[in-house]
Structures are given as structure tokens and as C-alpha cells.
Design an enzyme around this catalytic site. Structure first.
Site, PDB file in Angstrom:
ATOM      1  N   SER A   1       0.816  -1.219   0.000  1.00  0.00           N
ATOM      2  CA  SER A   1       0.000   0.000   0.000  1.00  0.00           C
ATOM      3  C   SER A   1       0.847   1.266   0.000  1.00  0.00           C
ATOM      4  O   SER A   1       1.961   1.287   0.555  1.00  0.00           O
ATOM      5  CB  SER A   1      -0.867  -0.027   1.266  1.00  0.00           C
TER       6      SER A   1
ATOM      7  N   TYR B   1      -1.702   0.225  10.338  1.00  0.00           N
ATOM      8  CA  TYR B   1      -1.969  -0.466   9.066  1.00  0.00           C
ATOM      9  C   TYR B   1      -0.754  -0.367   8.135  1.00  0.00           C
ATOM     10  O   TYR B   1      -0.261  -1.369   7.623  1.00  0.00           O
ATOM     11  CB  TYR B   1      -3.216   0.128   8.394  1.00  0.00           C
TER      12      TYR B   1
ATOM     13  N   LYS C   1       1.958  -3.339   6.747  1.00  0.00           N
ATOM     14  CA  LYS C   1       2.237  -3.605   5.329  1.00  0.00           C
ATOM     15  C   LYS C   1       3.742  -3.521   5.050  1.00  0.00           C
ATOM     16  O   LYS C   1       4.285  -4.305   4.278  1.00  0.00           O
ATOM     17  CB  LYS C   1       1.466  -2.610   4.456  1.00  0.00           C
TER      18      LYS C   1
HETATM   19  N1  LIG Z   1      -8.830  -1.112  -1.316  1.00  0.00           N
HETATM   20  C1  LIG Z   1      -7.760  -0.337  -1.434  1.00  0.00           C
HETATM   21  O1  LIG Z   1      -7.853   0.834  -1.875  1.00  0.00           O
HETATM   22  C2  LIG Z   1      -6.385  -0.864  -1.055  1.00  0.00           C
HETATM   23  C3  LIG Z   1      -5.284   0.012  -1.140  1.00  0.00           C
HETATM   24  C4  LIG Z   1      -4.022  -0.473  -0.806  1.00  0.00           C
HETATM   25  C5  LIG Z   1      -3.857  -1.800  -0.428  1.00  0.00           C
HETATM   26  N2  LIG Z   1      -4.946  -2.633  -0.353  1.00  0.00           N
HETATM   27  C6  LIG Z   1      -4.734  -4.022   0.047  1.00  0.00           C
HETATM   28  O2  LIG Z   1      -5.377  -4.877  -0.879  1.00  0.00           O
HETATM   29  C7  LIG Z   1      -5.790  -6.074  -0.225  1.00  0.00           C
HETATM   30  C8  LIG Z   1      -7.258  -6.344  -0.532  1.00  0.00           C
HETATM   31  O3  LIG Z   1      -8.023  -5.236  -0.084  1.00  0.00           O
HETATM   32  P1  LIG Z   1      -9.603  -5.146  -0.320  1.00  0.00           P
HETATM   33  O4  LIG Z   1      -9.936  -3.701  -0.457  1.00  0.00           O
HETATM   34  O5  LIG Z   1     -10.014  -6.097  -1.376  1.00  0.00           O
HETATM   35  O6  LIG Z   1     -10.135  -5.628   1.117  1.00  0.00           O
HETATM   36  P2  LIG Z   1     -11.301  -6.678   1.454  1.00  0.00           P
HETATM   37  O7  LIG Z   1     -11.555  -6.531   2.919  1.00  0.00           O
HETATM   38  O8  LIG Z   1     -12.440  -6.521   0.526  1.00  0.00           O
HETATM   39  O9  LIG Z   1     -10.612  -8.083   1.166  1.00  0.00           O
HETATM   40  C9  LIG Z   1      -9.797  -8.770   2.092  1.00  0.00           C
HETATM   41  C10 LIG Z   1     -10.204 -10.233   2.062  1.00  0.00           C
HETATM   42  O10 LIG Z   1      -9.324 -10.968   2.927  1.00  0.00           O
HETATM   43  C11 LIG Z   1     -10.096 -11.840   3.746  1.00  0.00           C
HETATM   44  N3  LIG Z   1      -9.313 -12.059   4.979  1.00  0.00           N
HETATM   45  C12 LIG Z   1      -8.918 -11.135   5.884  1.00  0.00           C
HETATM   46  N4  LIG Z   1      -8.193 -11.729   6.855  1.00  0.00           N
HETATM   47  C13 LIG Z   1      -8.118 -13.043   6.553  1.00  0.00           C
HETATM   48  C14 LIG Z   1      -7.494 -14.175   7.158  1.00  0.00           C
HETATM   49  N5  LIG Z   1      -6.806 -14.076   8.317  1.00  0.00           N
HETATM   50  N6  LIG Z   1      -7.610 -15.397   6.569  1.00  0.00           N
HETATM   51  C15 LIG Z   1      -8.302 -15.524   5.405  1.00  0.00           C
HETATM   52  N7  LIG Z   1      -8.919 -14.500   4.785  1.00  0.00           N
HETATM   53  C16 LIG Z   1      -8.825 -13.270   5.353  1.00  0.00           C
HETATM   54  C17 LIG Z   1     -11.424 -11.120   3.938  1.00  0.00           C
HETATM   55  O11 LIG Z   1     -12.497 -11.974   4.291  1.00  0.00           O
HETATM   56  C18 LIG Z   1     -11.625 -10.472   2.572  1.00  0.00           C
HETATM   57  O12 LIG Z   1     -12.308 -11.338   1.683  1.00  0.00           O
HETATM   58  C19 LIG Z   1      -5.483  -5.882   1.254  1.00  0.00           C
HETATM   59  O13 LIG Z   1      -4.262  -6.530   1.534  1.00  0.00           O
HETATM   60  C20 LIG Z   1      -5.338  -4.385   1.396  1.00  0.00           C
HETATM   61  O14 LIG Z   1      -4.475  -4.042   2.459  1.00  0.00           O
HETATM   62  C21 LIG Z   1      -6.198  -2.181  -0.636  1.00  0.00           C
END
Ligand SMILES: NC(=O)c1ccc[n+]([C@@H]2O[C@H](COP(=O)([O-])OP(=O)(O)OC[C@H]3O[C@@H](n4cnc5c(N)ncnc54)[C@H](O)[C@@H]3O)[C@@H](O)[C@H]2O)c1
Length: 333
Positions: A120, A144, A148
């Protein structure tokens, strides 16, 4: 990318992971999703099998990876709310760092050869200058972001003692939804600006709260880099091809390379829906940088990454479509 690959996505039931599953299916891959459904949804897993499992269960996870002969892992599973991470750091170190440790150990046991990590822009903290390059100082300012950064370092350390190729992809603000309407920009709970602005326009929430209207930016609101989720997952496909062809490691920002202010988002939603967005300006949140924009030249040069749908009009229109919010005007880029 060879369709013979056996690819596992942790977090494949989440917003970005489910879009990545869709992109893999379009390339002839049937991806395996490992997800505990803590924030994801079972109904978003449509392009391959789902194993309901917390990735911190190392032995069970290693058994699953071996059983499916997984050679490639895309690691999306994490807790991903900055505000929550400040209030409950234990949850973030436990799930994000503990989850990464468990996953890396399971990958080692299952002899996984390729690993892609969702990182991120939060790892940069408040950047000294924008646009932010990959060599900018990483100085995260919340738990957070720190989790990361630790995950990045763990991956580097594990890979340096094995023949695992890896890519660290630092996302900026991911938004929008697949234009087919097969998936939505869904978060649980919803804290992201574009969905909330659309919900306020549609009357699904009483108003939109903006944090800070007095930043030293062109219109006083924060400026962020929004990348369409379809472009972002395409970046992952390019990273997989790169690792397949060259091995080694790759660290890349994935954004649009363009800054968009909060007020520009409100204006775009109002033009698209023909409705006014009720807005309340609240005080600034601690540690929100005024501007965060990616320098994506590295991804462009190394991967051929070229965003196609990341102009604001397309992002907002695709998000509105996925939420069933009526658009009365077509918006050109
Ligand atoms: N959305 C954004 O703008 C953004 C920006 C930067 C980084 N990210 C990163 O991208 C990734 C996905 O983000 P997202 O927006 O799709 O979030 P999200 O919450 O929609 O998806 C995360 C998924 O991981 C699963 N999960 C969480 N902990 C778990 C565990 N211990 N075991 C198994 N499954 C688990 C959740 O059930 C969910 O389906 C994350 O790592 C997040 O940090 C997202």
C-alpha cells in the site's frame, strides 16, 4: 501467462481479490480462493473453488496448498482500515503480520515458487514530495501502514533464502468495479469516498462527511490517486508474466499517476447522477497527507502497465453501475 499454473488467492472473496479471480478466469486459470469471509463474501467467488480458512492456521493452509499443487500465491487477505488500525493495533499486527508469517511458512512447506503481495501507499506515510516513487522513504504513520511495511520486509527475507520469485505491488486508492457488473466496489463497513459519495447522492446515507477543507491544495480538499480495480488487477497479470519470464523480484507502485481532489469526486458524482451531494466538512484527520500521487513510470517501463479505465469519469460510472445508482449523464474523460 501459462494457464497450467496453479494459483491461490488469499482474500479472493474480497473486493480486489474477487476482481483478480475474474481476470485470471479470463486467462483460462481457475483460481483457488482461501478466505475466512471475515470481510469478503462467498457470492463474490465465482471463478474457482473456495476454501474457507483463516490463513493463520498454518498447517491446514500448507495442506491445502499442497493438495492443490499451488505454485503461485497472490496475497490479498488482510485487515485494511487505517482508522480501525489506530484503535485496534493488535488486530492488525495479529491478522496482517501474523497472517503473513503463517502464509510464508505454509508456502515454504508447499514449495510455492511465485508470490505477489498487496502492499500500500500507506507504507510511504506523508511523502516528502509527490509523485511518489518506489525509492521514496517508507515511513508509515499508522499501524496499518506499518504492518504492510513489515510484510514487505518479511517477504524479502524469506525469498532471499529460497528460489521464490516475488512482487510487491503498492496500491494507491483502488476504486470502481468491473464494467460487466459482475462484481461491486464493496467494503464492509463502507468507508471509501467514491461509494459514500454515490450513496449520499442516491439518498442511501443522509450526507457525506469530508475530513478537511483547508488543505494547501488547489481547492482545499485532499488529493489522492485513484486507480480502477480492473487496471489494478491487470497490473497483477503483468507482474505474474514478468516473474514467469524473468524471476527475481519486482517492487512497483500501482496507481493512475493522476491526482484527484475530494471536491472533484463530488462534482463528478453530481454531474453523473444529476443529484446534489449533501456534504459536511469535518476537521482534518490526523496524519492525512494533503496529496498522495503515484509515480507509475517504473510499472510502465518494467511491466508495460498502462491504465485504461482510471480516469475519474469511468471509475465513478463503473462504481455507480455496480451499485445500481442511476447515471443520468454520460461522462467523458
Ligand atoms: N482497497 C484499497 O484501496 C487498497 C489500497 C491499498 C492496499 N490494499 C490491500 O489490498 C488487499 C485487498 O483489499 P480489499 O480492499 O479487497 O479488502 P477486502 O476486505 O475486501 O478483502 C480482504 C479479504 O481478505 C479476507 N481475509 C482477511 N483476513 C483473513 C485471514 N486471516 N484469513 C483468510 N482471509 C482473510 C477477507 O475476508 C476479505 O475477503 C489488502 O491486503 C489491502 O491491504 C487495498
Amino acid at each position: 501467462m501459462t494457464s497450467q499454473r496453479s494459483i491461490c488467492l488469499t482474500g479472493g472473496a474480497g473486493y480486489i481479490g474477487s476482481h483478480a479471480c475474474l481476470a485470471l478466469a479470463a486467462r483460462g486459470v481457475s483460481p483457488l480462493t482461501v478466505d475466512d469471509l471475515s470481510t469478503g463474501s462467498e457470492d463474490a467467488v465465482n471463478w474457482g473453488p473456495l476454501v474457507g480458512l483463516d490463513i493463520r492456521e498454518t498447517d491446514r493452509l500448507a495442506t491445502v496448498l499442497k493438495k492443490h499443487s499451488v505454485d503461485t500465491v497472490l496475497h490479498f487477505a488482510a485487515s485494511a482500515y487505517v482508522g480501525e488500525s489506530v484503535e485496534n493495533p493488535q488486530k492488525y499486527y495479529d491478522n496482517n503480520v501474523g497472517g503473513m508469517l503463517s502464509l510464508l511458512n505454509a508456502c515454504k512447506a508447499a514449495n510455492v515458487k511465485t508470490f505477489v503481495l498487496s502492499s500500500s501507499c500507506a507504507t510511504y506515510g506523508v511523502p516528502e514530495r509527490v509523485p511518489v516513487t518506489e525509492s521514496s522513504l517508507q515511513n508509515p504513520i499508522n499501524p496499518y501502514g506499518r504492518t504492510k511495511l513489515i510484510c514487505e520486509q518479511m517477504l524479502h527475507d524469506y525469498a532471499s533464502q529460497s528460489d521464490m520469485a516475488y512482487s510487491i505491488l503498492r496500491y494507491f486508492n483502488v476504486a470502481g468495479a468491473d464494467p460487466s457488473g459482475a462484481l461491486t466496489e464493496r467494503h464492509d463497513p463502507e468507508t471509501h469516498l467514491i461509494p459514500l459519495t454515490l450513496f449520499a447522492a442516491a439518498g442511501r446515507i443522509p450526507k457525506l462527511t469530508l475530513f478537511g477543507g483547508d488543505y494547501d491544495t488547489s481547492d482545499g480538499s485532499c488529493v489522492r490517486d485513484y486507480v480502477h480495480v480492473s487496471d489494478l488487477v491487470h497490473g497483477h497479470m503483468l507482474a505474474l508474466e514478468y516473474l514467469e519470464d524473468f524471476g527475481g523480484s519486482l517492487i512497483a507502485n500501482l496507481g493512475s499517476g493522476q491526482g484527484v481532489s475530494n471536491f472533484e469526486i463530488i462534482d463528478m458524482v453530481e454531474r453523473l447522477t444529476g443529484r446534489q451531494v449533501p456534504v459536511e466538512i469535518a476537521p482534518r484527520r490526523l496524519g492525512d497527507p494533503p496529496e498522495l500521487i503515484a509515480d507509475i513510470s517504473h510499472a510502465r517501463q518494467r511491466l508495460g502497465f498502462q491504465p485504461q479505465r482510471s480516469d475519474l469519469g469511468t471509475i465513478v460510472a463503473d462504481a455507480a453501475h455496480s451499485f445500481g445508482v442511476e447515471a443520468v449523464h454520460a461522462i467523458s474523460a
